[in-house]
Design a protein around this motif. Sequence first.
Motif, PDB file in Angstrom:
ATOM      1  N   GLN A 102       0.826  -1.238  -0.097  1.00 45.79           N
ATOM      2  CA  GLN A 102       0.142  -0.192   0.031  1.00 45.79           C
ATOM      3  C   GLN A 102       0.881   1.237   0.107  1.00 45.79           C
ATOM      4  O   GLN A 102       0.568   2.088  -0.749  1.00 45.79           O
ATOM      5  N   THR A 103       2.034   1.089   0.653  1.00 45.97           N
ATOM      6  CA  THR A 103       2.690   2.346   0.742  1.00 45.97           C
ATOM      7  C   THR A 103       3.460   2.580  -0.646  1.00 45.97           C
ATOM      8  O   THR A 103       3.634   3.629  -0.914  1.00 45.97           O
ATOM      9  N   ILE A 104       3.913   1.492  -1.087  1.00 44.84           N
ATOM     10  CA  ILE A 104       4.439   1.971  -2.486  1.00 44.84           C
ATOM     11  C   ILE A 104       3.556   2.486  -3.502  1.00 44.84           C
ATOM     12  O   ILE A 104       3.709   3.174  -4.159  1.00 44.84           O
ATOM     13  N   ARG A 134      -5.967  12.662   7.577  1.00 42.85           N
ATOM     14  CA  ARG A 134      -6.185  11.270   7.206  1.00 42.85           C
ATOM     15  C   ARG A 134      -5.908  10.481   8.825  1.00 42.85           C
ATOM     16  O   ARG A 134      -4.812  10.445   9.039  1.00 42.85           O
ATOM     17  N   VAL A 135      -7.091  10.090   9.541  1.00 40.43           N
ATOM     18  CA  VAL A 135      -7.002   9.476  10.741  1.00 40.43           C
ATOM     19  C   VAL A 135      -6.548   8.011  10.688  1.00 40.43           C
ATOM     20  O   VAL A 135      -7.590   7.446  10.046  1.00 40.43           O
ATOM     21  N   MET A 136      -5.326   7.755  11.116  1.00 37.67           N
ATOM     22  CA  MET A 136      -5.210   6.278  10.894  1.00 37.67           C
ATOM     23  C   MET A 136      -4.912   5.714  12.144  1.00 37.67           C
ATOM     24  O   MET A 136      -3.593   5.890  12.996  1.00 37.67           O
ATOM     25  N   THR A 137      -5.666   4.733  12.661  1.00 34.51           N
ATOM     26  CA  THR A 137      -5.614   3.900  14.089  1.00 34.51           C
ATOM     27  C   THR A 137      -5.075   2.554  13.662  1.00 34.51           C
ATOM     28  O   THR A 137      -4.438   2.018  14.680  1.00 34.51           O
ATOM     29  N   ASP A 138      -4.818   2.196  12.300  1.00 34.92           N
ATOM     30  CA  ASP A 138      -4.709   0.650  11.923  1.00 34.92           C
ATOM     31  C   ASP A 138      -3.708   0.978  10.709  1.00 34.92           C
ATOM     32  O   ASP A 138      -4.127   1.171   9.639  1.00 34.92           O
ATOM     33  N   PRO A 139      -2.483   0.678  11.059  1.00 29.75           N
ATOM     34  CA  PRO A 139      -1.438   1.110   9.872  1.00 29.75           C
ATOM     35  C   PRO A 139      -1.795  -0.153   8.831  1.00 29.75           C
ATOM     36  O   PRO A 139      -1.103  -0.046   7.607  1.00 29.75           O
ATOM     37  N   GLN A 140      -2.683  -1.098   8.901  1.00 31.80           N
ATOM     38  CA  GLN A 140      -2.802  -2.106   7.760  1.00 31.80           C
ATOM     39  C   GLN A 140      -3.628  -1.302   6.728  1.00 31.80           C
ATOM     40  O   GLN A 140      -3.701  -1.814   5.497  1.00 31.80           O
ATOM     41  N   ASP A 141      -4.325  -0.283   7.057  1.00 25.99           N
ATOM     42  CA  ASP A 141      -4.984   0.570   5.936  1.00 25.99           C
ATOM     43  C   ASP A 141      -4.322   1.897   5.664  1.00 25.99           C
ATOM     44  O   ASP A 141      -4.311   2.944   6.259  1.00 25.99           O
TER      45      ASP A 141
END
Length: 571
Positions: free
Chosen positions: A310-312, A485-492
């Motif tokens: 996802q990061t790529i 961008r609120v991110m509590t789970d880095p899988q997303d």
Amino acid sequence: MERTATAAIGHPDGVLSDINFGEVFPFVAKPLARDFLARYIGPLLCAQFAGLPRGHPLVLALNPMAFVAGRPYMDLSAYVTIPALGLNLRSFESVDQTKGASIVALAQAGRLRPLPIPLAARLTLFRAYVYLSLRSLVRLLRTQTPVALLKAYRKKADDMRRLMDEPVAEQSSAELLRALDQRFQDEREATNDGLQHLSLAMVLHGALQRLLAGRVTSVLLHDLGQGISNNLTTEVGLDLWDLAQDAKPLAPLFLETGPEQLPARLQATEEGLTWWRSFEQFLARHGHRGEIELDISSPRWREQPRFLLQTIANYLRHPETAPSPHALVAEGRRRRETAAASVRKELPFGLRLLFDWQYRRYVLWMPFREAGKYVGLLWLDYSRKVYRELGQRLVNEGQLQTVDDVFWLGLTELEAWAITKIAEWTPDLLRERRQRWHVWCALQPPPLLIGIESVELRSAPAERAPVTVLHGTPASTGQAEGVARVMTDPQDAELLQGEILVTRYTDPAWTPLFFTASALITEVGGVLSHGAVVAREVGLPAIVGVANATTIIRSGRRLRVNATVGTVELL
């Protein structure tokens, strides 16, 4: 928890905190992960700060690991018994500004006191502290010491990678567990003093702050932390960026395919397979990292590369006109050198000499903020490999249903089975542990526990008056305006170029996201937390310690961040 609660009876309360010198412990530990932290990580922390061998009786007695509803905490009553921490309470503020200040206040109010230990034991701790201080001074005097140490860390990382490639199937279960213990107890290598090296970086940071406070602008002071070379965590992001550049011909595939289906789609074509082989080389080098790194039951990148893929994809959306991560780091290095030259001009001769002495060492020692954890996680990854091998053997024997069920076992149960081949657990017991773990995951313990205060159920946030401005601690100066961008789970991990990353905390493994964010906001952390250090190095505006940021801010909300003064405006 039991020791702290007992200590709280009849005199000032003991205190537990989720603070550690990495960030926080954001997970509920399964039994094997809990025992791993208690047996290995707790004594490691104590031994490093106490300056004593890991097997020393005092280290075992002052093991700071505690657990409340399955969540790892640090027993601060044990921590402050160690002179290196008890006499330098302000060091907690470097890790987490808000909780650090609370810890200092509790100590000043007499509510946080050392554990009662015999006088002989206290003298042993003070002798070790004096020796540790002298040893640290010698390290600071010799500028070749950090250069040699960094080479040792890189060599250790290569050695651990080779160990990961070695087969474990031919060794007996008892031998595998015994070897883990022996590796932990082996303290001959210089890299085993990782927390002491980190502490020197923190000391130098604080010394520079005190020397220059009121003499130079805060912007100059901030710029001294930019673009510092040899940060192993930053190198992960740069290597991933290079992979993304190689993937540009495959960009449509990355952007149109979900991360679960992407591996198969890539390996179905010759061009994709060639790129995938390069990706596997990246995983062989950095795949020991993961989104919840200190939880040994959580998968590593090499097992679940979703976050990386996802990061790529995020990197492939990076506008051609926006600076690349390499350019950001180079610009940070230029700004640091310019800031150092400006500081020298503003200082009188004597202070200039002192500044040069401190600054030179600061640049050499700051990489050790990340080096110890990077290498230590390779050992944790190998430990996970061993435990999962034993889990496979238990599946083959019919004692467990899946490999990862091994993490529902306690370490003593696993060791007993390895020796006797008798399983001392039942399916009902493992089922009960799973149920309890799920219940604990629904709890939200506070970051500080005093005495025997209870844990409360997570509930809907209370109605608040509308908030338009949030405040926190400036960690990396600068300004930005963009969509949250609120991110509590880095899988997303979908983070578009220019979005503002809002999260509770950042582990080092999150830092590849920094290259597409326009600013960083976290609920916890201090000026020397992992996120703050890397944010300064790449010039990312960052504010830490913004209370309730992930509940007040919603994804899609436009924000204006002023990380020079520490404000977040909700537009």
